[in-house]
Design a protein around this motif. Structure first.
Motif, PDB file in Angstrom:
ATOM      1  N   MET A   1       0.801  -1.268  -0.037  1.00  0.00           N
ATOM      2  CA  MET A   1      -0.024   0.011   0.146  1.00  0.00           C
ATOM      3  C   MET A   1       0.734   1.225   0.106  1.00  0.00           C
ATOM      4  N   ARG A   2       1.847   1.166   0.689  1.00  0.00           N
ATOM      5  CA  ARG A   2       2.767   2.303   0.604  1.00  0.00           C
ATOM      6  C   ARG A   2       3.564   2.779  -0.504  1.00  0.00           C
ATOM      7  N   ILE A   3       3.955   1.818  -1.231  1.00  0.00           N
ATOM      8  CA  ILE A   3       4.622   1.888  -2.430  1.00  0.00           C
ATOM      9  C   ILE A   3       3.586   2.326  -3.450  1.00  0.00           C
ATOM     10  N   THR A   4       2.239   2.064  -3.594  1.00  0.00           N
ATOM     11  CA  THR A   4       1.390   2.727  -4.485  1.00  0.00           C
ATOM     12  C   THR A   4       1.083   3.943  -3.947  1.00  0.00           C
ATOM     13  N   SER A   5       1.113   4.296  -2.849  1.00  0.00           N
ATOM     14  CA  SER A   5       1.139   5.858  -2.358  1.00  0.00           C
ATOM     15  C   SER A   5       1.926   6.653  -2.820  1.00  0.00           C
ATOM     16  N   LYS A   8       1.776   7.345  -6.540  1.00  0.00           N
ATOM     17  CA  LYS A   8       0.935   8.251  -6.681  1.00  0.00           C
ATOM     18  C   LYS A   8       1.345   9.652  -6.479  1.00  0.00           C
ATOM     19  N   ARG A   9       1.711  10.002  -5.352  1.00  0.00           N
ATOM     20  CA  ARG A   9       2.610  11.115  -5.002  1.00  0.00           C
ATOM     21  C   ARG A   9       3.397  11.404  -5.756  1.00  0.00           C
ATOM     22  N   LEU A  10       4.342  10.583  -6.398  1.00  0.00           N
ATOM     23  CA  LEU A  10       5.499  10.938  -7.261  1.00  0.00           C
ATOM     24  C   LEU A  10       4.834  11.235  -8.915  1.00  0.00           C
ATOM     25  N   ILE A  15       3.618  15.316 -12.764  1.00  0.00           N
ATOM     26  CA  ILE A  15       2.768  16.293 -13.579  1.00  0.00           C
ATOM     27  C   ILE A  15       2.736  17.769 -13.380  1.00  0.00           C
ATOM     28  N   THR A  16       2.789  17.779 -12.021  1.00  0.00           N
ATOM     29  CA  THR A  16       2.727  19.248 -11.392  1.00  0.00           C
ATOM     30  C   THR A  16       3.980  19.907 -12.073  1.00  0.00           C
ATOM     31  N   SER A  17       5.113  19.232 -12.022  1.00  0.00           N
ATOM     32  CA  SER A  17       6.262  19.765 -12.415  1.00  0.00           C
ATOM     33  C   SER A  17       6.142  20.077 -13.861  1.00  0.00           C
ATOM     34  N   ILE A  18       5.703  19.298 -14.601  1.00  0.00           N
ATOM     35  CA  ILE A  18       5.644  19.388 -16.213  1.00  0.00           C
ATOM     36  C   ILE A  18       4.627  20.521 -16.427  1.00  0.00           C
ATOM     37  N   LEU A  19       3.686  20.643 -15.947  1.00  0.00           N
ATOM     38  CA  LEU A  19       2.785  21.678 -15.894  1.00  0.00           C
ATOM     39  C   LEU A  19       3.155  23.102 -15.464  1.00  0.00           C
ATOM     40  N   SER A  20       3.828  23.242 -14.517  1.00  0.00           N
ATOM     41  CA  SER A  20       4.768  24.456 -14.227  1.00  0.00           C
ATOM     42  C   SER A  20       5.763  24.974 -15.177  1.00  0.00           C
ATOM     43  N   ILE A  21       6.607  23.905 -15.449  1.00  0.00           N
ATOM     44  CA  ILE A  21       7.341  24.200 -16.832  1.00  0.00           C
ATOM     45  C   ILE A  21       6.885  24.651 -18.074  1.00  0.00           C
TER      46      ILE A  21
END
Length: 144
Positions: A1-5, A8-10, A15-21
């Motif tokens: 469960m931790r690895i999937t979490s 997901k966060r990664l 995605i946030t980094s790519i959108l920011s760029i």
């Protein structure tokens, strides 16, 4: 469960980094475009105001020659210089050859020697000056 979490966060982080760029690039590109447009508008504005000054000087030469018969202030050789300056500035103001400026040159060529004694020659020159003034006003109004 931790690895999937963590995955997901990664993924969200990536995605946030790519959108920011992407947003940064779009913003920077627009900023460069606006700066370039502002400089172009500034050049056109400056050139147009200088052209208006030269048109006023040319008009003063014509009036001094015709109405005052003053060969010093109404010297046609100075008028030739003013017409040349107006023609040079018009390339910046209008971004292309302008018919009104070309018309001024033609009218000046035909009428400069007559303007001292011929009212119609004087009126033709003044009318061509006024046409350029009108076009300059239009150019200045349409700047964005």
């Amino acid at each position: 469960m931790r690895i999937t979490s963590i995955k997901k966060r990664l993924k969200i982080y990536q995605i946030t980094s790519i959108l920011s760029i992407l947003l940064t690039l779009v913003g920077f590109s627009y900023n460069v475009y606006r700066l370039e447009q502002t400089e172009i508008n500034s050049n056109i504005r400056t050139s147009s105001f200088e052209m208006l000054k030269e048109l006023a000087n040319l008009e003063q030469i014509v009036y001094a020659s015709h109405y005052e018969k003053d060969d010093k202030i109404g010297n046609p050789r100075i008028g030739w210089v003013k017409v040349g300056i107006i023609q040079d500035l018009s390339i910046i103001s209008f971004k292309e050859k302008n018919k009104a400026v070309e018309n001024l040159l033609k009218i000046w060529e035909k009428n400069w020697s007559l303007m001292k004694n011929d009212r119609q020659a004087t009126n033709r020159i003044i009318k061509s000056i006024d046409e350029i003034r009108k076009e300059i006003r239009i150019v200045l109004k349409n700047l964005n």
